[in-house]
Design an enzyme around this catalytic site. Structure first.
Site, PDB file in Angstrom:
ATOM      1  N   ARG A 169     -42.692 -31.679  -2.587  1.00 35.25           N
ATOM      2  CA  ARG A 169     -41.716 -30.879  -1.572  1.00 35.25           C
ATOM      3  C   ARG A 169     -40.426 -31.527  -1.488  1.00 35.25           C
ATOM      4  O   ARG A 169     -39.415 -30.975  -1.552  1.00 35.25           O
ATOM      5  CB  ARG A 169     -42.386 -30.540  -0.380  1.00 35.25           C
ATOM      6  CG  ARG A 169     -43.522 -29.604  -0.381  1.00 35.25           C
ATOM      7  CD  ARG A 169     -44.183 -28.964   1.034  1.00 35.25           C
ATOM      8  NE  ARG A 169     -45.200 -29.790   1.475  1.00 35.25           N
ATOM      9  CZ  ARG A 169     -46.472 -29.524   1.513  1.00 35.25           C
ATOM     10  NH1 ARG A 169     -46.788 -28.021   1.030  1.00 35.25           N
ATOM     11  NH2 ARG A 169     -47.351 -29.994   2.188  1.00 35.25           N
ATOM     12  N   PHE A 220     -47.278 -18.985  -5.333  1.00 31.98           N
ATOM     13  CA  PHE A 220     -48.552 -19.500  -4.722  1.00 31.98           C
ATOM     14  C   PHE A 220     -47.830 -20.302  -3.262  1.00 31.98           C
ATOM     15  O   PHE A 220     -48.372 -21.483  -3.178  1.00 31.98           O
ATOM     16  CB  PHE A 220     -49.321 -20.100  -5.523  1.00 31.98           C
ATOM     17  CG  PHE A 220     -49.543 -19.510  -6.845  1.00 31.98           C
ATOM     18  CD1 PHE A 220     -50.580 -18.710  -6.890  1.00 31.98           C
ATOM     19  CD2 PHE A 220     -48.578 -19.938  -8.048  1.00 31.98           C
ATOM     20  CE1 PHE A 220     -50.963 -18.163  -8.229  1.00 31.98           C
ATOM     21  CE2 PHE A 220     -49.053 -19.242  -9.291  1.00 31.98           C
ATOM     22  CZ  PHE A 220     -50.089 -18.392  -9.266  1.00 31.98           C
ATOM     23  N   ASP A 269     -47.322 -14.800  -2.476  1.00 32.48           N
ATOM     24  CA  ASP A 269     -48.703 -15.381  -2.260  1.00 32.48           C
ATOM     25  C   ASP A 269     -49.511 -13.808  -2.325  1.00 32.48           C
ATOM     26  O   ASP A 269     -49.184 -13.003  -1.453  1.00 32.48           O
ATOM     27  CB  ASP A 269     -49.119 -16.047  -1.179  1.00 32.48           C
ATOM     28  CG  ASP A 269     -50.102 -16.828  -1.292  1.00 32.48           C
ATOM     29  OD1 ASP A 269     -50.264 -18.071  -1.537  1.00 32.48           O
ATOM     30  OD2 ASP A 269     -51.469 -16.276  -1.207  1.00 32.48           O
ATOM     31  N   SER A 270     -50.693 -14.056  -2.982  1.00 29.73           N
ATOM     32  CA  SER A 270     -51.521 -12.722  -2.907  1.00 29.73           C
ATOM     33  C   SER A 270     -52.009 -12.575  -1.570  1.00 29.73           C
ATOM     34  O   SER A 270     -52.419 -11.394  -1.309  1.00 29.73           O
ATOM     35  CB  SER A 270     -52.477 -12.698  -4.114  1.00 29.73           C
ATOM     36  OG  SER A 270     -53.186 -13.876  -3.919  1.00 29.73           O
ATOM     37  N   ALA A 300     -46.068 -10.391  -0.113  1.00 30.56           N
ATOM     38  CA  ALA A 300     -47.727 -10.648  -0.533  1.00 30.56           C
ATOM     39  C   ALA A 300     -48.038  -9.637  -1.873  1.00 30.56           C
ATOM     40  O   ALA A 300     -47.909  -8.418  -1.814  1.00 30.56           O
ATOM     41  CB  ALA A 300     -48.555  -9.933   0.628  1.00 30.56           C
ATOM     42  N   ASP A 335     -47.572 -23.292  -8.275  1.00 29.32           N
ATOM     43  CA  ASP A 335     -48.588 -24.087  -7.613  1.00 29.32           C
ATOM     44  C   ASP A 335     -49.972 -23.483  -7.435  1.00 29.32           C
ATOM     45  O   ASP A 335     -50.532 -23.167  -6.168  1.00 29.32           O
ATOM     46  CB  ASP A 335     -48.296 -24.964  -6.151  1.00 29.32           C
ATOM     47  CG  ASP A 335     -49.070 -25.830  -5.646  1.00 29.32           C
ATOM     48  OD1 ASP A 335     -49.886 -26.350  -6.590  1.00 29.32           O
ATOM     49  OD2 ASP A 335     -49.134 -26.219  -4.570  1.00 29.32           O
ATOM     50  N   CYS A 345     -54.084 -28.432  -9.817  1.00 27.68           N
ATOM     51  CA  CYS A 345     -54.800 -29.217  -8.839  1.00 27.68           C
ATOM     52  C   CYS A 345     -56.394 -29.002  -9.146  1.00 27.68           C
ATOM     53  O   CYS A 345     -57.269 -29.668  -8.671  1.00 27.68           O
ATOM     54  CB  CYS A 345     -54.691 -28.611  -7.237  1.00 27.68           C
ATOM     55  SG  CYS A 345     -55.305 -26.903  -7.223  1.00 27.68           S
TER      56      CYS A 345
END
Ligand code: SAH
Length: 394
Positions: free
Chosen positions: A213, A229, A251-252, A278, A298, A338
């Site tokens: 970041r 994300f 983001d969902s 969203a 991400d 990740c």
């Protein structure tokens, strides 16, 4: 104290002699006594010599090693391990300083405490056990935390409902082991944010992206940023501090979006540069225009097991392909994985395929990984999980 004893098959001690902290069930010749999952056991080689002491588990990993010397696992042991972990975070200049009180205090094998994760948010420690042994030790660990951290520690939230082996059927409930109900504002590199450790994902915040970041902040000036994300909005408020022209967070999860808005507001009240949506990532990416010149991807771990690796790589390729297609000329893409089962090479290959598919000229500016408070035990390379690339797209 008498522990049950695990004896290994001939030639199966090699990895323990090289300090790898796991004993696989296939390496075991016999077990003396009748250990229950979570018990402390001693591990011996085929010729009866002591190798290690650790937590017994049911499954392919049968023992997670706590020590390679015959020591007693008592309160002093937990205090010493936590103290070493805390000292490291001070050395890293993450703990005991003014503008940061958010860090991972214990990163499992990386801190020689396999199966244990502890994240610190201001005065709160969020503890997560991934093994039954660590679950049984939770109160001792809590006492050790109090002893090492002193007054800075006011709450310990235990959050292992979703991380303990499901078959162990422990009925563990999330809750406070110390302190209670608080709303703490944590600080990372001088930026503030609320952490919802009770309802949020993982321990409530993705501490592992701190340095990435910071790097993003460095590139954000005058750019139009898409933080895909976004979860609690970490990359977004760094981009804003870096002087971004606009920042869109997607983001969902509606909950994630509301947390992102709250956190942006906390740092930049009333700032019109930020908007949050969203929405599903693929839907948003498909319909968006080509206005962004800094994009962060991400996503959550696409592969949690080896057998879904191929699908995961396809997922990374598809996701990155749209970003390459749409990013403005001269744009910068921060892209991450990740998933522990996706290697650095495989991830790079997926991103490479995506770049080739778009036909754009792409250069690698940075290769990113997890920060130093998520240390990788050199004898346990499996501990390396976060991979990222920063790409310049002509
Ligand atoms: N970048 C974040 C962490 C991302 S975690 C940070 O720095 O903190 C992954 C996020 O992806 C989660 O918040 C999850 O809600 C979101 N997510 C999962 N599937 C998604 C999808 N199909 N579209 C958009 N977001 C999704």
């Amino acid at each position: 104290m008498e522990y049950c004893k695990v004896f290994l098959k001939p030639k199966k001690e090699e990895s323990l002699l090289r300090f790898h902290p796991w004993v696989f069930s296939g390496a075991i010749q016999s077990v003396e006594g009748d250990p229950e999952e979570g018990d402390l056991v001693e591990v011996y080689g085929a010729n009866q010599h002591f190798l290690a002491i650790g937590h017994y588990q049911v499954g392919s990993i049968a023992v997670r090693v706590l020590s390679f010397t015959p020591i007693t696992i008592d309160n002093a042991f937990w205090i010493e391990r936590i103290r070493i972990a805390y000292e490291l975070r001070k050395t890293l200049r993450l703990a005991g300083i003014e503008n940061n009180n958010t860090f991972r205090l214990v990163h499992g094998e990386g801190d020689n405490l396999p199966g244990l994760v502890i994240d610190m948010y201001a005065h709160t420690a969020v503890m997560q056990a991934h093994s039954v042994g660590m679950h049984y030790a939770r109160h001792q660990i809590a006492e050790a935390l109090k002893a090492v951290l002193g007054d800075t520690l006011q709450n310990i939230y235990y959050k292992s409902e979703a991380t303990l082996p499901y078959k162990a059927n422990l009925g563990s409930e999330n809750g406070y082991l110390f302190g209670g109900e608080v709303e703490d504002v944590a600080i990372e590199n001088g930026l503030k944010f609320y952490v919802d450790w009770q309802k949020g994902q993982k321990t409530g915040f993705f501490v592992d992206q701190r340095e990435n970041r910071s790097l993003l902040e460095h590139y954000a000036k005058d750019r139009s940023v898409l933080n895909m994300f976004c979860y609690t909005g970490g990359f977004s408020f760094y981009a804003m501090r870096g002087g971004a022209k606009v920042v869109h967070s997607v983001d969902s999860s509606a909950k994630a979006i509301s947390l992102t808005k709250k956190n942006v507001e906390l740092n930049f009240p009333g700032d019109p540069r930020h908007e949050a949506y969203a929405e599903d990532a693929f839907k948003y990416l498909e319909k968006m225009g080509s206005n962004y010149d800094l994009i962060i991807l991400d996503p959550p771990a696409f592969a949690k097991h080896k057998n879904v690796l191929r699908n995961a790589l396809q997922g990374y390729r598809k996701l990155n392909a749209i970003a390459f297609e749409k990013i403005k000329p001269g744009g910068i893409l921060f892209t991450f994985s990740c998933s522990q089962v996706v290697s650095k090479e495989n991830f790079r290959l997926a991103v490479f395929s995506a770049a080739a598919q778009s036909g754009r000229n792409v250069r690698i500016l940075h290769q990113l990984t997890q920060p130093a408070d998520h240390p990788v035990n050199i004898y346990h390379p499996e501990g390396e999980y976060l991979k990222g690339l920063v790409l310049y797209v002509e």
